[in-house]
Structures are given as structure tokens and as C-alpha cells.
Write a protein that holds these residues in place. Structure first.
Motif, PDB file in Angstrom:
ATOM      1  N   THR A   1      83.923  -2.537   8.602  1.00 21.20           N
ATOM      2  CA  THR A   1      82.539  -2.103   8.761  1.00 21.20           C
ATOM      3  C   THR A   1      81.561  -3.156   8.255  1.00 21.20           C
ATOM      4  N   GLY A   2      80.695  -3.612   9.151  1.00 23.46           N
ATOM      5  CA  GLY A   2      79.582  -4.469   8.764  1.00 23.46           C
ATOM      6  C   GLY A   2      79.903  -5.924   8.505  1.00 23.46           C
ATOM      7  N   VAL A   3      81.146  -6.363   8.768  1.00 23.55           N
ATOM      8  CA  VAL A   3      81.494  -7.748   8.443  1.00 23.55           C
ATOM      9  C   VAL A   3      82.441  -8.306   9.502  1.00 23.55           C
ATOM     10  N   LEU A   4      82.224  -9.578   9.843  1.00 30.27           N
ATOM     11  CA  LEU A   4      83.076 -10.233  10.837  1.00 30.27           C
ATOM     12  C   LEU A   4      84.358 -10.735  10.187  1.00 30.27           C
ATOM     13  N   GLN A   5      85.266 -11.186  11.031  1.00 31.27           N
ATOM     14  CA  GLN A   5      86.562 -11.668  10.568  1.00 31.27           C
ATOM     15  C   GLN A   5      86.424 -12.851   9.607  1.00 31.27           C
ATOM     16  N   ASN A   6      85.381 -13.655   9.782  1.00 33.20           N
ATOM     17  CA  ASN A   6      85.178 -14.815   8.906  1.00 33.20           C
ATOM     18  C   ASN A   6      84.372 -14.475   7.654  1.00 33.20           C
ATOM     19  N   GLY A   7      84.103 -13.188   7.447  1.00 34.08           N
ATOM     20  CA  GLY A   7      83.360 -12.753   6.275  1.00 34.08           C
ATOM     21  C   GLY A   7      81.858 -12.712   6.465  1.00 34.08           C
ATOM     22  N   MET A   8      81.379 -13.088   7.641  1.00 35.42           N
ATOM     23  CA  MET A   8      79.942 -13.124   7.921  1.00 35.42           C
ATOM     24  C   MET A   8      79.400 -11.704   8.063  1.00 35.42           C
ATOM     25  N   ASP A   9      78.252 -11.451   7.467  1.00 33.53           N
ATOM     26  CA  ASP A   9      77.617 -10.144   7.588  1.00 33.53           C
ATOM     27  C   ASP A   9      77.131  -9.936   9.014  1.00 33.53           C
ATOM     28  N   ILE A  10      77.265  -8.716   9.525  1.00 30.98           N
ATOM     29  CA  ILE A  10      76.897  -8.434  10.912  1.00 30.98           C
ATOM     30  C   ILE A  10      75.407  -8.701  11.148  1.00 30.98           C
ATOM     31  N   LYS A  11      74.599  -8.464  10.132  1.00 28.70           N
ATOM     32  CA  LYS A  11      73.153  -8.742  10.256  1.00 28.70           C
ATOM     33  C   LYS A  11      72.920 -10.226  10.540  1.00 28.70           C
ATOM     34  N   ASP A  12      73.595 -11.072   9.796  1.00 27.32           N
ATOM     35  CA  ASP A  12      73.428 -12.508   9.982  1.00 27.32           C
ATOM     36  C   ASP A  12      73.982 -12.967  11.323  1.00 27.32           C
ATOM     37  N   ALA A  13      75.105 -12.382  11.732  1.00 21.48           N
ATOM     38  CA  ALA A  13      75.721 -12.773  13.000  1.00 21.48           C
ATOM     39  C   ALA A  13      74.818 -12.440  14.177  1.00 21.48           C
ATOM     40  N   LEU A  14      74.296 -11.225  14.200  1.00 24.29           N
ATOM     41  CA  LEU A  14      73.422 -10.838  15.311  1.00 24.29           C
ATOM     42  C   LEU A  14      72.121 -11.651  15.288  1.00 24.29           C
ATOM     43  N   GLY A  15      71.627 -11.950  14.099  1.00 26.89           N
ATOM     44  CA  GLY A  15      70.426 -12.776  13.993  1.00 26.89           C
ATOM     45  C   GLY A  15      70.649 -14.171  14.551  1.00 26.89           C
ATOM     46  N   GLU A  16      71.817 -14.750  14.303  1.00 24.23           N
ATOM     47  CA  GLU A  16      72.100 -16.086  14.822  1.00 24.23           C
ATOM     48  C   GLU A  16      72.257 -16.053  16.345  1.00 24.23           C
ATOM     49  N   LEU A  17      72.892 -15.008  16.867  1.00 28.54           N
ATOM     50  CA  LEU A  17      73.041 -14.895  18.318  1.00 28.54           C
ATOM     51  C   LEU A  17      71.667 -14.791  19.000  1.00 28.54           C
ATOM     52  N   GLU A  18      70.768 -14.084  18.353  1.00 29.66           N
ATOM     53  CA  GLU A  18      69.410 -13.972  18.885  1.00 29.66           C
ATOM     54  C   GLU A  18      68.734 -15.337  18.900  1.00 29.66           C
ATOM     55  N   LEU A  19      68.881 -16.101  17.841  1.00 34.55           N
ATOM     56  CA  LEU A  19      68.292 -17.442  17.774  1.00 34.55           C
ATOM     57  C   LEU A  19      68.884 -18.376  18.817  1.00 34.55           C
ATOM     58  N   LEU A  20      70.150 -18.152  19.168  1.00 33.23           N
ATOM     59  CA  LEU A  20      70.812 -18.983  20.173  1.00 33.23           C
ATOM     60  C   LEU A  20      70.420 -18.598  21.599  1.00 33.23           C
ATOM     61  N   GLY A  21      69.615 -17.546  21.744  1.00 33.61           N
ATOM     62  CA  GLY A  21      69.083 -17.211  23.059  1.00 33.61           C
ATOM     63  C   GLY A  21      69.652 -15.979  23.721  1.00 33.61           C
ATOM     64  N   ALA A  22      70.523 -15.246  23.029  1.00 33.27           N
ATOM     65  CA  ALA A  22      71.049 -14.021  23.636  1.00 33.27           C
ATOM     66  C   ALA A  22      69.906 -13.039  23.870  1.00 33.27           C
ATOM     67  N   ASP A  23      69.855 -12.476  25.067  1.00 28.50           N
ATOM     68  CA  ASP A  23      68.796 -11.522  25.399  1.00 28.50           C
ATOM     69  C   ASP A  23      69.079 -10.152  24.814  1.00 28.50           C
ATOM     70  N   ILE A  24      70.357  -9.856  24.656  1.00 29.27           N
ATOM     71  CA  ILE A  24      70.799  -8.594  24.065  1.00 29.27           C
ATOM     72  C   ILE A  24      71.944  -8.939  23.119  1.00 29.27           C
ATOM     73  N   VAL A  25      71.898  -8.449  21.892  1.00 28.03           N
ATOM     74  CA  VAL A  25      72.967  -8.699  20.931  1.00 28.03           C
ATOM     75  C   VAL A  25      73.578  -7.362  20.542  1.00 28.03           C
ATOM     76  N   GLY A  26      74.864  -7.381  20.215  1.00 24.40           N
ATOM     77  CA  GLY A  26      75.463  -6.097  19.903  1.00 24.40           C
ATOM     78  C   GLY A  26      76.879  -6.174  19.386  1.00 24.40           C
ATOM     79  N   ILE A  27      77.498  -5.005  19.306  1.00 19.65           N
ATOM     80  CA  ILE A  27      78.857  -4.869  18.802  1.00 19.65           C
ATOM     81  C   ILE A  27      79.652  -3.979  19.738  1.00 19.65           C
TER      82      ILE A  27
END
Length: 616
Positions: free
Chosen positions: A173-199
Motif C-alpha cells: 500500500t502506497g509504495v512502489l517496488q523500489n521504495g518510492m512513495d506513490i505520491k512522488d511517483a505519480l508526481g514525476e509521471l505528471e512532470l514527464l508529460g503523462a496526461d493521466i496518471v494512476g494505479i
């Protein structure tokens, strides 16, 4: 028709559920993507069922339609045909107002060690097929490896202006396999240009809600959620999901309150689940503000180490370790006699194999703990991938850390069929390289799933080296891979030739991780012939076998010849390497003691030789 992004600006859209789950329920248990060619009507029927249930968005049946995944079925040459057919079938099923997403699933979910270059090639091939056939957007789903998702997202954003959905998957719950917080992961995907981010995938709706509680609403994109129906059940050889559609529908409103604009389903979901979501959300508007729950910060504790780790020792001085295998029975007296004698000789660690040659022995972690407690002797415990699945390996590592055992050798392990229990199964969830990476991840305080261990382990991890292959350079290349994975040092199979030792030293000179060279005294001609002809990974040179043959029939002479060969090897090894690894044959610890004393004499003499300034 409005674009997908136009529709999402003021609405919540309902996506379809699992294509594979529906096909599996029909009795199909093979490559689902190939059905685009062989059974197109079944695929059209699945799409229509989800549309009739209320789905505004459907995805093409192409989750695994890439070169790497199709090659498992011998279909790697049909990537183009399968992807083209998938889009055409989705279009046949769609009605006015239905959005079609071209789906591309993560590859590293099934093959962690596929290179990024291979990922890129396979991704581009599949992407171009989907774009040429005309879809309304691209769905990147089930990416456990964030590096992979980051890489493919950048590719697709360069190739098309269509909307792109980038979805990560989590084990915890709330964490990626590499230990990254889901909040940070989705934020980075948004910065990279994803129009929709999710799980998507792995978790049911409850844990998806919990994961999103700490995630703010995206600033320039939208949020998508594709939960599993529930955790899977297993009965009579088949997986099934027990979550009722009404429950799935009810909890979809909680997903809406977390900011989801697209709500669909992953594993276990059916048209009934999607219908329930549609009914619950038909008059609900998307939220544009939410209160973000503050996440608990877990501070990692560092373990207290009383002794130097093995890879630190061997970089500082000549270091000697001795293998003494745990017994195959419960009479442990001789083993502990040997351990006591080795301790008295001042060895740096005692190495304990993990059921070598796939034959069961007293567990090496138990014997290692007792050796540590009884004699204050550092154990170096071997761990095989053969005997434990991923769950067992993670649990075993936590147990070793808790016992205070910090020196580990990560090895693949001999296949079960060569051992005493030929009916046993070899597990091999991980390769030795993946096990090294797991141990190193534990050293960062993270379990395999990315969940915090609340304490960093401090393992010194060794890797096996077999210098006896026909091509030494091929063995060294594998060492380079193990070093890249994080191996702190290497331990070799026994070597029986001084010339071979010189070749090994030259071939491994460039490696940063130090090497313990294996020396095992021969005890008889029969022993030499058996090792040479029947034991995997060991080769005894003709000269050594000839000498042992000449001493055949006289046990004392055989021992003397075997020890003479071993002592000569020890002398050469100590000139070339800092690490010496003595392998005790058949619990004959007296032979190991004799080699240790010989090594100590050599080292003492070397220290006592005065330096001659006239020697250049």
C-alpha cells in the motif's frame, strides 16, 4: 466526438474490466493476445459486454502483445498482426462515444533483467502498430519497475500527441517496488508529460483507496484507478476472485472522493463489476479539491555491528575462510569439534553450505548461529535460490539479520533432481543475481515489495565464481554482472592447478570486488576422479589425477600427495589473492587445519623478510 481529455475535464469516465479474467472464466488458459487472430469473435464479445455494462472506455487486447512476452509462446514474429487485429476488433465492438485505448503492459513484471534497450525495441514495435491503426489514447499499465515506465513514457510522448495514461503497480500500500512513495511517483509521471496518471493491478479497491489518501490531486493531469476485484483465492488448481460486484461498486465512490476521473477494473473484474460502478457513479461529479492525509514517516534504524564484515577484512589483509558442511544427520558432534579446531587456528569465518548437491543437511543458519554463540566464530551462510520461493527468501534474510548473521553467499543451487530427493521441486523464483539485488535492497531498509523493513540490514554478500568452465572469459563476464548487481566479493570453486591460478588472477584483475580462491585437498584417486567426472563445476587436471592414481591403495600416501598438491596451490594463491577459501573434504577438518597452519607460516615468513632497497 470530444477527445478523451475533453470528456474528463468535467466528468468521471468508467473504463472496462479485465479481458483476461473473462476469457479465463470461459476456460481459456493460454496466450490471450493470440485470440485476436484465432478467435476474434470472442474478443469482440468481451468488449461488447463491458460496453453494455456501462464502460465509456475499452482497451485493446494487447497487454502482452510485445516481442518479449509473445516469444514465450513462439509468437514473436506476429507482433504486428496481433496488435493490428486487436485495434480492429475493439473498433468493431465500440459504439458512438466509446473511447479505445491501445494497451501496452510492463515487460519487467515478468523479466526483471531484460535490458532497457530490449524494452525500448519491443515497446516501439508495439506502439507503432497501435498508432497506425488509430486509437484514442495509449494506456501504459502494470508497471512495477518505475525506471521502465519512465523510459517508455518518454518514448510515447515523443511519438504522439494522443492522451497517454501512465499507471504504476504496487506490491504494498502506497509504495512502489523500489521504495518510492506513490505520491512522488505519480508526481514525476505528471512532470514527464503523462496526461493521466494512476494505479492498477495487484490490490483491491480498499488498498487502492488507502494508497491514494496521501496523494494530492494532479495539477495538470487526471487520475485513473483500475483495482483488482480483491485478493485472489485458489481452489482445485484455479485462481478466482470472490469480491462481489456490489461491494466493488460501493467502494468506487471512495475512489471518486480520492480524485479518480477514470475508474475501471483489473484482475478479477467482470462486466458485473463495471455495471455496479456505473450505477453508483452515474450522477456523481468529480472532486476538484481533497484533503490529503499525512503519511507516517518511518525512520530507519541502522544495525549495530560488533565485527568487521568479510569484504572489508579481505580488502585490508590476507583473509582465510574455511568451509565445513553441516552434517546430513543429527549427530553434530564431529562438526562442532571441527568448528572449535578451526576457531583455534584463527580463521576469519567458517562457511556453511546450503544443502550442497541438493542433499538435505542440518540447516546452515541453525549451525551458523550455534557456531557464533559457542565459539565466537563468524559464520558465512550460503543461500540457494533452489530451495525457497521469493516469500521464503525474504523471510530467511530477515531471520538471518535477526540472528546476527551478516556474511552471506548468494548462489543458484544445484538442481533438485541430482540430489537425494529427486522428486523434490527446484524453486528458482530468483536467479543468483536477483538474490544479490534483493539482499542489497534489504541493506537499504526495503523488502522486495518496497515496504520498509524499519531497519537496514548490513549484509556482506558474496557471489559464486566457477573458473573451471572451458572459456574463462565467459565466467568473468558473469562476475561483472554480479558485481554490477552489488556483490561485495566472490568465492570460487576449487582450483587444482597453479597455472590456472595465474590465469584467474590475470582475468579478474580489473574487478573491484575481491576474490576468495577455493582450495580443496584431494584424499584419494577415487575422490579425484569423482570430482572431475561427476561433480558440476569442478575439473581436476590430468597431472593431479595422475599423481593421485600413483598413490592409490595407500591411504597415508594418498593423503600426503593430496596435501602436497593443496599446499603448493596455497602458496601460489597467497601470492596472487588476498582471500583464501579452504574447502574441508568429508569433515576431515584436520586437513584444513594443516593447510591453515601452512598458510600462516607462509604469511609469517613473508612479513619477516627484510626489504632490500637494491631490488628494483
Amino acid at each position: 466526438m470530444n477527445t478523451l481529455l475533453d470528456a474528463l475535464s468535467e466528468n468521471i469516465l468508467i473504463a472496462d474490466g479485465a479481458v483476461g479474467t473473462l476469457l479465463y472464466s470461459y476456460g481459456v488458459d493460454r496466450c490471450f493476445e493470440e485470440l485476436n487472430l484465432s478467435h476474434p469473435e470472442e474478443i469482440i464479445n468481451v468488449h461488447k459486454q463491458y460496453i453494455e455494462a456501462g464502460a465509456d472506455i475499452i482497451q485493446t487486447n494487447t497487454y502482452g502483445a510485445n516481442y518479449a512476452k509473445l516469444s514465450r509462446y513462439g509468437l514473436q514474429d506476429q507482433v504486428k498482426e496481433i496488435n493490428e487485429a486487436a485495434v480492429k476488433l475493439a473498433k468493431k465492438a465500440a459504439k458512438e462515444g466509446t473511447y479505445i485505448l491501445g494497451t501496452i503492459g510492463g515487460i519487467r513484471a515478468i523479466n526483471q533483467h531484460i535490458s532497457l534497450e530490449e524494452v525500448k525495441r519491443g515497446f516501439r514495435e508495439q506502439l507503432y502498430c497501435l498508432l497506425l491503426e488509430g486509437v484514442d489514447g495509449i494506456l501504459l499499465e502494470t508497471y512495477y519497475d518505475f525506471e521502465e515506465l519512465r523510459t517508455v513514457l518518454q518514448i510515447v510522448k515523443k511519438e504522439t500527441d494522443l492522451p497517454v495514461i501512465a499507471q504504476v503497480s504496487m506490491h504494498e500500500t502506497g509504495v512502489l517496488q523500489n521504495g518510492m512513495d506513490i505520491k512522488d511517483a505519480l508526481g514525476e509521471l505528471e512532470l514527464l508529460g503523462a496526461d493521466i496518471v494512476g494505479i492498477n493491478c495487484r490490490m483491491g479497491p480498499f488498498h487502492m483507496v488507502k494508497s491514494l489518501e496521501g496523494v494530492p490531486l494532479p495539477k495538470s493531469s487526471f487520475l485513473s484507478v483500475y483495482p483488482n476485484a480483491s485478493l485472489p483465492n485458489y481452489e482445485e488448481g484455479r485462481f478466482y476472485y470472490a469480491a462481489e460486484p456490489d461491494y466493488f461498486g460501493d467502494i468506487s465512490n471512495e475512489l471518486r472522493l480520492q480524485g479518480a476521473r477514470i475508474i475501471g477494473g483489473c484482475c478479477g473484474t467482470t462486466p458485473a463489476h463495471i455495471k455496479a460502478v456505473k450505477e453508483r457513479l452515474i450522477s456523481r461529479v468529480p472532486v476538484k479539491e481533497k484533503k490529503v492525509k499525512r503519511q507516517e514517516l518511518i525512520k530507519l534504524k541502522d544495525p549495530l555491528l560488533q565485527k568487521s564484515l568479510l569484504h572489508h577484512k579481505v580488502k585490508e589483509k590476507k583473509t582465510l575462510i574455511v568451509e565445513l558442511d553441516p552434517p546430513k544427520h543429527l549427530d553434530t558432534g564431529l562438526f562442532f569439534q571441527g568448528a572449535k579446531a578451526l576457531k583455534e587456528e584463527g580463521i576469519d569465518a567458517i562457511t556453511l553450505a546450503d544443502n550442497p548437491l541438493a542433499s538435505p543437511r542440518v540447516s546452515n543458519d541453525a549451525m551458523g548461529t550455534l557456531v557464533q554463540q559457542k565459539y565466537d566464530l563468524d559464520p558465512l551462510v550460503h543461500i540457494t535460490c533452489r530451495d525457497r520461493n521469493l516469500i521464503g527468501l525474504q523471510s530467511h534474510l530477515m531471520g538471518l539479520h535477526t540472528l546476527g548473521i551478516h556474511n552471506i553467499l548468494a548462489i543458484t543451487g544445484d538442481p533438485a533432481k541430482i540430489g537425494d530427493f529427486p522428486g523434490a521441486a527446484s524453486v528458482y523464483d530468483l536467479s543468483s543475481i536477483e538474490l544479490i539485488e534483493l539482499i542489497k535492497q534489504n541493506n537499504e531498509g526495503l523488502s522486495f515489495s518496497g515496504k520498509s523493513l524499519r531497519q537496514r540490514t548490513n549484509f556482506s554478500v558474496g557471489a559464486a565464481f566457477n573458473p573451471n568452465f572451458r572459456h574463462l572469459d565467459a565466467s568473468v563476464k558473469r562476475l561483472e554482472k554480479k558485481q554490477s548487481a552489488g556483490a561485495d566479493y566472490f568465492i570460487s570453486q576449487p582450483v587444482f592447478s597453479c597455472e590456472h591460478l595465474v590465469q584467474i588472477a590475470e582475468a579478474t584483475r580489473h574487478l573491484q570486488s575481491p576474490l576468495f580462491i577455493g582450495i580443496m585437498p584431494l584424499i584419494s584417486s577415487r575422490n579425484a576422479e569423482f570430482l572431475h567426472h561427476e561433480v558440476p563445476g569442478i575439473k581436476v587436471p590430468d597431472q593431479a589425477r595422475r599423481l593421485m592414481k600413483e598413490a592409490e591403495g595407500d591411504p597415508l600416501q594418498s593423503r600426503a600427495v593430496g596435501m602436497g598438491i593443496a599446499k603448493e596451490l596455497v602458496e601460489t594463491a597467497m601470492e596472487l589473492f588476498n582471500g583464501l577459501y579452504i574447502i574441508t573434504p568429508f569433515m576431515r577438518y584436520d586437513m584444513s587445519v594443516e593447510l591453515i597452519r601452512h598458510a600462516n607460516v607462509i604469511e609469517k615468513e613473508k612479513r619477516e623478510v627484510p626489504y632490500d632497497h637494491n631490488i628494483v
